[in-house]
Every structure is written in C-alpha cells, then in structure tokens.
Design a protein around this motif. Structure first.
Motif, PDB file in Angstrom:
ATOM      1  N   VAL A   1       0.840  -1.203   0.000  1.00  0.00           N
ATOM      2  CA  VAL A   1       0.000   0.000   0.000  1.00  0.00           C
ATOM      3  C   VAL A   1       0.875   1.252   0.000  1.00  0.00           C
ATOM      4  N   GLY A   2       1.970   1.214   0.756  1.00  0.00           N
ATOM      5  CA  GLY A   2       2.884   2.364   0.787  1.00  0.00           C
ATOM      6  C   GLY A   2       3.478   2.665  -0.571  1.00  0.00           C
ATOM      7  N   LEU A   3       3.885   1.618  -1.282  1.00  0.00           N
ATOM      8  CA  LEU A   3       4.437   1.819  -2.619  1.00  0.00           C
ATOM      9  C   LEU A   3       3.377   2.355  -3.577  1.00  0.00           C
ATOM     10  N   SER A   4       2.139   1.858  -3.457  1.00  0.00           N
ATOM     11  CA  SER A   4       1.051   2.378  -4.295  1.00  0.00           C
ATOM     12  C   SER A   4       0.794   3.856  -4.015  1.00  0.00           C
ATOM     13  N   CYS A   5       0.825   4.229  -2.738  1.00  0.00           N
ATOM     14  CA  CYS A   5       0.595   5.630  -2.376  1.00  0.00           C
ATOM     15  C   CYS A   5       1.710   6.537  -2.903  1.00  0.00           C
ATOM     16  N   ILE A   6       2.946   6.082  -2.793  1.00  0.00           N
ATOM     17  CA  ILE A   6       4.067   6.874  -3.298  1.00  0.00           C
ATOM     18  C   ILE A   6       3.959   7.028  -4.807  1.00  0.00           C
ATOM     19  N   ASP A   7       3.600   5.943  -5.487  1.00  0.00           N
ATOM     20  CA  ASP A   7       3.446   5.982  -6.941  1.00  0.00           C
ATOM     21  C   ASP A   7       2.344   6.961  -7.346  1.00  0.00           C
ATOM     22  N   MET A   8       1.197   6.893  -6.660  1.00  0.00           N
ATOM     23  CA  MET A   8       0.096   7.817  -6.974  1.00  0.00           C
ATOM     24  C   MET A   8       0.478   9.258  -6.677  1.00  0.00           C
ATOM     25  N   ALA A   9       1.213   9.478  -5.584  1.00  0.00           N
ATOM     26  CA  ALA A   9       1.619  10.839  -5.228  1.00  0.00           C
ATOM     27  C   ALA A   9       2.570  11.416  -6.275  1.00  0.00           C
TER      28      ALA A   9
ATOM     29  N   PRO B   1      15.582   0.484 -12.114  1.00  0.00           N
ATOM     30  CA  PRO B   1      14.968   1.576 -11.359  1.00  0.00           C
ATOM     31  C   PRO B   1      13.476   1.660 -11.655  1.00  0.00           C
ATOM     32  N   TYR B   2      12.723   2.091 -10.670  1.00  0.00           N
ATOM     33  CA  TYR B   2      11.286   2.227 -10.786  1.00  0.00           C
ATOM     34  C   TYR B   2      10.977   3.675 -11.085  1.00  0.00           C
ATOM     35  N   GLU B   3      10.323   3.960 -12.205  1.00  0.00           N
ATOM     36  CA  GLU B   3       9.979   5.336 -12.580  1.00  0.00           C
ATOM     37  C   GLU B   3       8.468   5.502 -12.588  1.00  0.00           C
ATOM     38  N   ALA B   4       8.005   6.502 -11.897  1.00  0.00           N
ATOM     39  CA  ALA B   4       6.573   6.816 -11.946  1.00  0.00           C
ATOM     40  C   ALA B   4       6.274   7.555 -13.227  1.00  0.00           C
ATOM     41  N   ASN B   5       5.322   7.085 -13.989  1.00  0.00           N
ATOM     42  CA  ASN B   5       4.981   7.733 -15.276  1.00  0.00           C
ATOM     43  C   ASN B   5       3.721   8.519 -15.169  1.00  0.00           C
TER      44      ASN B   5
END
Length: 103
Positions: free
Chosen positions: A48-56, A99-103
């Motif tokens: 859930v934390g990773l999902s929240c960071i991604d959405m933010a 690396p994980y990039e938020a798009n």
C-alpha cells in the motif's frame, strides 16, 4: 481575398509547429534524481505504501509537468528484516539495475 486567408492559415500552421518543437524540447530535458526506498513487500503495508508513493508522484508531476527533475525510485525488499533494511541504504553504492519510474 483567398490568398490572404491562405497566408493566415500558413502563419498559424507555422506557429503551431514551432510550439510543438518547443514542447518536445522541454519534455526531453528532465533530470533524474535517484531515491532509495526499502519496503517490506511481504506485508500489505509495504504494498500500500508503494502504491501511495506511486500515486503521489504521478499526481505531483501531472500538476507540475514543467518541473525538470524527476524522482527515480530504486526499490529494495527488506524481507522482514529490520536490521538488514536499515543497513541496506548504507551498503548501497550503485543504483539497482531496474529503477522504478513513476509515469
């Protein structure tokens, strides 16, 4: 009369093409900023934390698209070991290969 309209149409077309070139140039000038993130993927809080960071991040860069810097999250799994998770950031000298990039 139609020549005048044709000139105006070409003028607007030229302006639109120039604007497109400027927008493409500004999009390609992003500066990646590597950020390390250690999360427990076996627990629901980590997921859930990773999902929240991604959405933010998506929301932030959606609203502030003109920012040149982009956060690149380098994620590691803590595997439920608190001491290893705390020392993972210290031991890390080079970024992960994926690396994980938020798009």
């Amino acid at each position: 009369m139609w020549k005048r309209h044709l000139r105006i149409a070409f003028f607007y077309l030229f302006l639109l093409l120039q604007l497109k070139v400027l927008l493409v140039e500004t999009v390609n000038e992003t500066i990646p900023v590597n950020v390390g993130l250690v999360i427990d993927f076996e627990d629901w809080i980590g997921k859930v934390g990773l999902s929240c960071i991604d959405m933010a991040l998506k929301d932030f860069y959606g609203t502030h698209a003109y920012y040149k810097t982009r956060l690149v999250l380098n994620i590691r799994d803590s595997k439920r070991d608190v001491v290893a998770a705390a020392s993972a950031g210290i031991k890390r000298k080079q970024p992960s290969s994926k690396p994980y990039e938020a798009n």
